[in-house]
Design a protein around this motif. Structure first.
Motif, PDB file in Angstrom:
ATOM      1  N   ALA A 297      69.527  19.243  18.616  1.00 41.95           N
ATOM      2  CA  ALA A 297      70.323  18.104  19.094  1.00 41.95           C
ATOM      3  C   ALA A 297      69.878  17.637  20.475  1.00 41.95           C
ATOM      4  CB  ALA A 297      71.807  18.483  19.115  1.00 41.95           C
ATOM      5  N   LEU A 298      69.406  18.570  21.300  1.00 46.52           N
ATOM      6  CA  LEU A 298      69.045  18.239  22.683  1.00 46.52           C
ATOM      7  C   LEU A 298      67.537  18.125  22.910  1.00 46.52           C
ATOM      8  CD1 LEU A 298      71.601  20.598  24.445  1.00 46.52           C
ATOM      9  CD2 LEU A 298      71.763  18.112  24.163  1.00 46.52           C
ATOM     10  N   GLY A 299      66.757  18.336  21.878  1.00 40.85           N
ATOM     11  CA  GLY A 299      65.302  18.245  22.036  1.00 40.85           C
ATOM     12  C   GLY A 299      64.678  19.471  22.674  1.00 40.85           C
ATOM     13  N   GLU A 300      65.367  20.596  22.640  1.00 41.49           N
ATOM     14  CA  GLU A 300      64.863  21.847  23.237  1.00 41.49           C
ATOM     15  C   GLU A 300      64.030  22.607  22.194  1.00 41.49           C
ATOM     16  OE1 GLU A 300      65.231  22.872  26.326  1.00 41.49           O
ATOM     17  OE2 GLU A 300      66.688  21.417  27.058  1.00 41.49           O
ATOM     18  N   VAL A 301      62.942  21.986  21.742  1.00 44.11           N
ATOM     19  CA  VAL A 301      62.175  22.561  20.631  1.00 44.11           C
ATOM     20  C   VAL A 301      61.459  23.865  20.996  1.00 44.11           C
ATOM     21  CG1 VAL A 301      61.952  20.407  19.335  1.00 44.11           C
ATOM     22  CG2 VAL A 301      60.239  21.001  21.062  1.00 44.11           C
ATOM     23  N   ASP A 302      61.252  24.143  22.262  1.00 45.54           N
ATOM     24  CA  ASP A 302      60.659  25.436  22.642  1.00 45.54           C
ATOM     25  C   ASP A 302      61.561  26.581  22.189  1.00 45.54           C
ATOM     26  OD1 ASP A 302      58.468  24.217  23.761  1.00 45.54           O
ATOM     27  OD2 ASP A 302      59.143  24.458  25.832  1.00 45.54           O
ATOM     28  N   HIS A 303      62.876  26.396  22.335  1.00 46.30           N
ATOM     29  CA  HIS A 303      63.829  27.421  21.896  1.00 46.30           C
ATOM     30  C   HIS A 303      63.749  27.600  20.378  1.00 46.30           C
ATOM     31  CE1 HIS A 303      67.425  29.885  21.656  1.00 46.30           C
ATOM     32  NE2 HIS A 303      67.894  29.057  20.734  1.00 46.30           N
ATOM     33  N   VAL A 304      63.663  26.506  19.654  1.00 46.96           N
ATOM     34  CA  VAL A 304      63.564  26.580  18.197  1.00 46.96           C
ATOM     35  C   VAL A 304      62.320  27.390  17.815  1.00 46.96           C
ATOM     36  CG1 VAL A 304      63.268  25.257  16.065  1.00 46.96           C
ATOM     37  CG2 VAL A 304      64.802  24.401  17.869  1.00 46.96           C
ATOM     38  N   TRP A 305      61.195  27.097  18.438  1.00 45.11           N
ATOM     39  CA  TRP A 305      59.950  27.799  18.128  1.00 45.11           C
ATOM     40  C   TRP A 305      60.036  29.281  18.497  1.00 45.11           C
ATOM     41  CZ3 TRP A 305      55.885  30.478  20.295  1.00 45.11           C
ATOM     42  CH2 TRP A 305      54.744  30.590  19.493  1.00 45.11           C
ATOM     43  N   ARG A 306      60.565  29.573  19.693  1.00 46.01           N
ATOM     44  CA  ARG A 306      60.662  30.973  20.160  1.00 46.01           C
ATOM     45  C   ARG A 306      61.553  31.828  19.264  1.00 46.01           C
ATOM     46  NH1 ARG A 306      61.962  28.845  25.114  1.00 46.01           N
ATOM     47  NH2 ARG A 306      64.064  29.637  24.894  1.00 46.01           N
TER      48      ARG A 306
ATOM     49  N   ALA B  69      62.671  43.940  17.156  1.00 45.77           N
ATOM     50  CA  ALA B  69      62.587  44.390  18.551  1.00 45.77           C
ATOM     51  C   ALA B  69      63.875  44.072  19.307  1.00 45.77           C
ATOM     52  CB  ALA B  69      61.380  43.771  19.247  1.00 45.77           C
ATOM     53  N   GLY B  70      65.021  44.238  18.625  1.00 48.85           N
ATOM     54  CA  GLY B  70      66.311  44.033  19.260  1.00 48.85           C
ATOM     55  C   GLY B  70      66.756  42.583  19.363  1.00 48.85           C
ATOM     56  N   ARG B  71      65.974  41.643  18.834  1.00 52.49           N
ATOM     57  CA  ARG B  71      66.313  40.215  18.903  1.00 52.49           C
ATOM     58  C   ARG B  71      66.462  39.646  17.507  1.00 52.49           C
ATOM     59  NH1 ARG B  71      61.712  37.235  21.830  1.00 52.49           N
ATOM     60  NH2 ARG B  71      63.015  35.496  21.191  1.00 52.49           N
ATOM     61  N   TRP B  72      67.378  38.679  17.359  1.00 56.72           N
ATOM     62  CA  TRP B  72      67.523  37.965  16.100  1.00 56.72           C
ATOM     63  C   TRP B  72      66.520  36.816  16.041  1.00 56.72           C
ATOM     64  CZ3 TRP B  72      69.882  39.807  12.080  1.00 56.72           C
ATOM     65  CH2 TRP B  72      70.947  40.720  12.241  1.00 56.72           C
ATOM     66  N   PHE B  73      65.942  36.619  14.842  1.00 55.12           N
ATOM     67  CA  PHE B  73      65.023  35.514  14.586  1.00 55.12           C
ATOM     68  C   PHE B  73      65.441  34.814  13.298  1.00 55.12           C
ATOM     69  CE2 PHE B  73      62.449  38.236  17.225  1.00 55.12           C
ATOM     70  CZ  PHE B  73      61.721  37.344  18.007  1.00 55.12           C
ATOM     71  N   TYR B  74      65.237  33.496  13.284  1.00 58.50           N
ATOM     72  CA  TYR B  74      65.416  32.711  12.061  1.00 58.50           C
ATOM     73  C   TYR B  74      64.201  32.962  11.175  1.00 58.50           C
ATOM     74  CZ  TYR B  74      65.292  28.519   9.111  1.00 58.50           C
ATOM     75  OH  TYR B  74      65.224  27.651   8.043  1.00 58.50           O
ATOM     76  N   VAL B  75      64.439  33.295   9.897  1.00 60.60           N
ATOM     77  CA  VAL B  75      63.342  33.535   8.954  1.00 60.60           C
ATOM     78  C   VAL B  75      63.121  32.301   8.089  1.00 60.60           C
ATOM     79  CG1 VAL B  75      62.544  34.960   7.025  1.00 60.60           C
ATOM     80  CG2 VAL B  75      63.755  36.029   8.944  1.00 60.60           C
ATOM     81  N   GLY B  76      64.203  31.734   7.572  1.00 61.70           N
ATOM     82  CA  GLY B  76      64.090  30.567   6.715  1.00 61.70           C
ATOM     83  C   GLY B  76      65.256  30.508   5.756  1.00 61.70           C
ATOM     84  N   PRO B  77      65.197  29.547   4.827  1.00 56.15           N
ATOM     85  CA  PRO B  77      66.263  29.467   3.817  1.00 56.15           C
ATOM     86  C   PRO B  77      66.322  30.744   2.989  1.00 56.15           C
ATOM     87  CG  PRO B  77      64.923  27.469   3.817  1.00 56.15           C
ATOM     88  CD  PRO B  77      64.226  28.465   4.691  1.00 56.15           C
ATOM     89  N   ALA B  78      67.550  31.161   2.686  1.00 57.42           N
ATOM     90  CA  ALA B  78      67.737  32.391   1.903  1.00 57.42           C
ATOM     91  C   ALA B  78      67.430  32.144   0.440  1.00 57.42           C
ATOM     92  CB  ALA B  78      69.174  32.881   2.065  1.00 57.42           C
TER      93      ALA B  78
END
Length: 129
Positions: free
Chosen positions: A54-63, A120-129
């Protein structure tokens, strides 16, 4: 005639978070976008990813996209305005949501059941289930 006082425009930090949590951006997704802290749950990560789109913070999406499934880059589409998020279900490593948007083609909705993975202790988006 009385002089008018300009209205103070709230900064992004003071505005409601786009993720719909009901708190300010500074108290919600802002610290995740700035990598000051990590999401504690898959739902929190999914909400922060929605707010990032929504805010254009695509670096966060990629990370926050799992390295095994993420694209080489994520591009912000300035013609799409994200207008709302409804979390339908958050259970274990799965989050089901509907994200509403407006684009030159009109209003739309994205319904997804997303899978997340802890690495490594962090949550990541994998994709559609």
């Amino acid at each position: 005639m009385r002089p008018t006082t300009p209205l103070a425009v709230p900064t992004r930090a003071q505005q409601p978070c786009p993720c719909g949590s009901g708190t300010t951006y500074a108290a919600c997704c802002g610290p995740l976008h700035r990598a000051e802290r990590q999401a504690a749950t898959p739902e929190e990560l999914m909400r922060s990813r929605y707010a990032a789109y929504a805010l254009g913070e695509v670096d966060h999406v990629w990370r926050t996209w799992h390295p095994r499934t993420r694209p080489e880059r994520v591009v912000h589409d300035p013609t799409t305005t994200w207008t709302g998020l409804d979390v339908l279900r958050a259970q274990d490593d799965v989050v089901e949501f509907v994200a509403s948007h407006r684009s030159p083609d009109g209003a739309g909705r994205m319904h997804e059941v997303s899978r997340f993975e802890r690495r490594a202790g962090r949550w990541f988006y994998v994709g559609p289930a």
